[in-house]
Write an enzyme that holds these catalytic residues in place. Structure first.
Site, PDB file in Angstrom:
ATOM      1  N   ARG A  50      34.335  -3.848  -5.626  1.00 19.37           N
ATOM      2  CA  ARG A  50      34.118  -4.573  -6.760  1.00 19.37           C
ATOM      3  C   ARG A  50      34.529  -4.143  -8.154  1.00 19.37           C
ATOM      4  O   ARG A  50      34.889  -4.665  -9.035  1.00 19.37           O
ATOM      5  CB  ARG A  50      32.412  -4.747  -6.772  1.00 19.37           C
ATOM      6  CG  ARG A  50      31.938  -5.745  -5.907  1.00 19.37           C
ATOM      7  CD  ARG A  50      30.495  -5.372  -5.348  1.00 19.37           C
ATOM      8  NE  ARG A  50      30.805  -4.280  -4.244  1.00 19.37           N
ATOM      9  CZ  ARG A  50      31.070  -4.569  -3.020  1.00 19.37           C
ATOM     10  NH1 ARG A  50      30.858  -5.827  -2.492  1.00 19.37           N
ATOM     11  NH2 ARG A  50      31.406  -3.533  -2.100  1.00 19.37           N
ATOM     12  N   THR A  51      33.964  -2.767  -8.315  1.00 21.11           N
ATOM     13  CA  THR A  51      34.340  -2.145  -9.602  1.00 21.11           C
ATOM     14  C   THR A  51      35.449  -1.957  -9.966  1.00 21.11           C
ATOM     15  O   THR A  51      36.038  -2.323 -11.259  1.00 21.11           O
ATOM     16  CB  THR A  51      33.526  -0.736  -9.701  1.00 21.11           C
ATOM     17  OG1 THR A  51      32.365  -0.838  -8.848  1.00 21.11           O
ATOM     18  CG2 THR A  51      33.519   0.089 -10.990  1.00 21.11           C
ATOM     19  N   LYS A  78      49.149  17.883  -2.816  1.00 19.41           N
ATOM     20  CA  LYS A  78      49.985  19.065  -2.943  1.00 19.41           C
ATOM     21  C   LYS A  78      49.532  20.101  -3.605  1.00 19.41           C
ATOM     22  O   LYS A  78      50.144  21.218  -3.889  1.00 19.41           O
ATOM     23  CB  LYS A  78      51.148  18.419  -3.383  1.00 19.41           C
ATOM     24  CG  LYS A  78      52.257  17.744  -2.936  1.00 19.41           C
ATOM     25  CD  LYS A  78      53.637  17.594  -3.457  1.00 19.41           C
ATOM     26  CE  LYS A  78      53.726  16.031  -3.859  1.00 19.41           C
ATOM     27  NZ  LYS A  78      54.761  15.939  -5.165  1.00 19.41           N
ATOM     28  N   ARG A 100      35.943   7.176 -11.233  1.00 17.94           N
ATOM     29  CA  ARG A 100      34.947   6.873 -10.360  1.00 17.94           C
ATOM     30  C   ARG A 100      35.133   8.323  -9.482  1.00 17.94           C
ATOM     31  O   ARG A 100      36.190   8.577  -9.211  1.00 17.94           O
ATOM     32  CB  ARG A 100      34.894   5.870  -9.461  1.00 17.94           C
ATOM     33  CG  ARG A 100      33.944   6.249  -8.137  1.00 17.94           C
ATOM     34  CD  ARG A 100      33.846   5.151  -7.187  1.00 17.94           C
ATOM     35  NE  ARG A 100      32.952   4.000  -8.060  1.00 17.94           N
ATOM     36  CZ  ARG A 100      32.533   2.884  -7.518  1.00 17.94           C
ATOM     37  NH1 ARG A 100      32.935   2.666  -6.141  1.00 17.94           N
ATOM     38  NH2 ARG A 100      31.758   2.228  -8.047  1.00 17.94           N
ATOM     39  N   HIS A 128      25.877   5.130 -12.574  1.00 16.55           N
ATOM     40  CA  HIS A 128      26.684   3.841 -12.562  1.00 16.55           C
ATOM     41  C   HIS A 128      26.537   2.900 -13.458  1.00 16.55           C
ATOM     42  O   HIS A 128      25.880   1.780 -13.353  1.00 16.55           O
ATOM     43  CB  HIS A 128      26.871   3.148 -10.888  1.00 16.55           C
ATOM     44  CG  HIS A 128      28.005   2.298 -10.647  1.00 16.55           C
ATOM     45  ND1 HIS A 128      28.791   1.919 -11.467  1.00 16.55           N
ATOM     46  CD2 HIS A 128      28.150   1.787  -9.429  1.00 16.55           C
ATOM     47  CE1 HIS A 128      29.499   1.122 -10.758  1.00 16.55           C
ATOM     48  NE2 HIS A 128      29.272   1.072  -9.664  1.00 16.55           N
TER      49      HIS A 128
END
Ligand code: CP
Length: 304
Positions: A50-51, A78, A100, A128
């Protein structure tokens, strides 16, 4: 970097802007592109449906170029550090980075190290904020107000950034908030945030306007925080029988993703009292509003 830091006036401005955005973009005529020429990077270190998608749609609707950074195929495999990754991406001159991350405070950390605007799309169990903003918009659209409404947030409060951001946002806008769930999933002293605590879900939802279910974070199950999913569902899940004893006008929300049959049954999630898909749709309006307000703010800063 969260609703804890925003004033009620700032939250109301974002909601009002989201409302205008919805109106403007529901019309068929050609729309303005206030983010034309702007570059946005979506930097998601945790999965999202969703986000991430709604930030991308929001950016594109406003005319921005938006890049989705895929950490699984990035040079982090890496050995490149998080900070070097951010500085590298920042050298490509994005205007906004949406992040996020599983670490609480990661958005603040990068905001301290770069000049681009940073939006928190969820940081660990901390906040959030854009989820809470779209939840507030959904509540306001449904009930016409937020002030004096009673909201029960039910479930895994302890691991939930959604719960924390909603508690800040709802209480700042005058709602009465209570949380409910097993004692092992409710942080001690959470009542200091100005909310009530219930361990009996039936008592908690009896007279509320909104029941906000949270995803049970099943990845924590091995910590024995509750006996079994079956028992959790029986004592804390929102099902039709439980809902029928709540106030007739009560509505059900869930930020998603949902565990059907655990914290919410399918008949409730898909039923007429569910606001879940409305929440998803409002995610685009709220994220467009944030992009728009940030672009306006940056323009002002440049102009001065
Ligand atoms: N509500 C929410 O944050 O969903 P996603 O993890 O799919 O973005």
């Amino acid at each position: 970097m969260g609703l804890e830091e925003l004033t009620s006036e700032e939250i109301s401005l974002i909601l009002a802007t989201a409302k205008s955005t919805q109106k403007i973009f529901s019309q068929e005529k050609k729309q303005p592109l206030p983010l034309k020429g702007k570059l946005i990077i979506n930097l998601f270190y945790e999965p999202s449906t969703r986000t991430r998608t709604s930030f991308e749609i929001a950016g594109k609707r406003l005319g921005a170029d938006i890049i989705n950074f895929d950490f699984s195929t990035s040079s982090m495999s890496k050995g490149e550090t998080f900070k070097d990754t951010v500085l590298t991406l920042h050298a490509m001159k994005p205007d906004i980075i949406v992040i996020r991350h599983s670490a609480p405070g990661a958005p603040q950390f990068i905001a301290n190290n770069i000049s681009a605007s940073v939006i928190n799309a969820g940081d660990g169990a901390h906040e959030h904020p854009t989820q809470a903003l779209l939840d507030l918009l959904t509540i306001k659209e449904t009930f016409g107000r937020i002030e004096r409404l009673r909201v029960a947030i039910v479930g895994d409060i302890g691991h939930s950034r959604v719960a924390r951001s909603n508690i800040w946002g709802l209480t700042k806008l005058g709602a009465h908030v209570r949380v409910a769930g097993p004692p092992t999933l409710i942080p001690s002293h959470i009542e200091k945030m100005g909310i009530e605590v219930f361990y009996d879900v039936d008592a908690a939802i009896k007279d509320v306007d909104v029941i906000m279910c949270l995803r049970l974070q099943t990845e924590r199950q091995n910590q024995n925080l509750f006996p079994s999913l079956k028992e959790y569902s029986q004592f804390f899940g929102i099902n039709q029988a439980r809902l029928s004893k709540a106030k007739p006008g009560a509505m059900v929300m869930h930020p998603g993703p949902i565990n059907r049959g655990v914290e919410i049954t399918s008949d409730v999630a898909d039923g007429e009292k569910s606001l879940i898909l409305k929440q998803v749709a409002n995610g685009i309006a709220v994220r467009m509003a944030l992009f728009y307000l940030l672009a306006r703010e940056n323009h002002k800063n440049v102009a001065h």
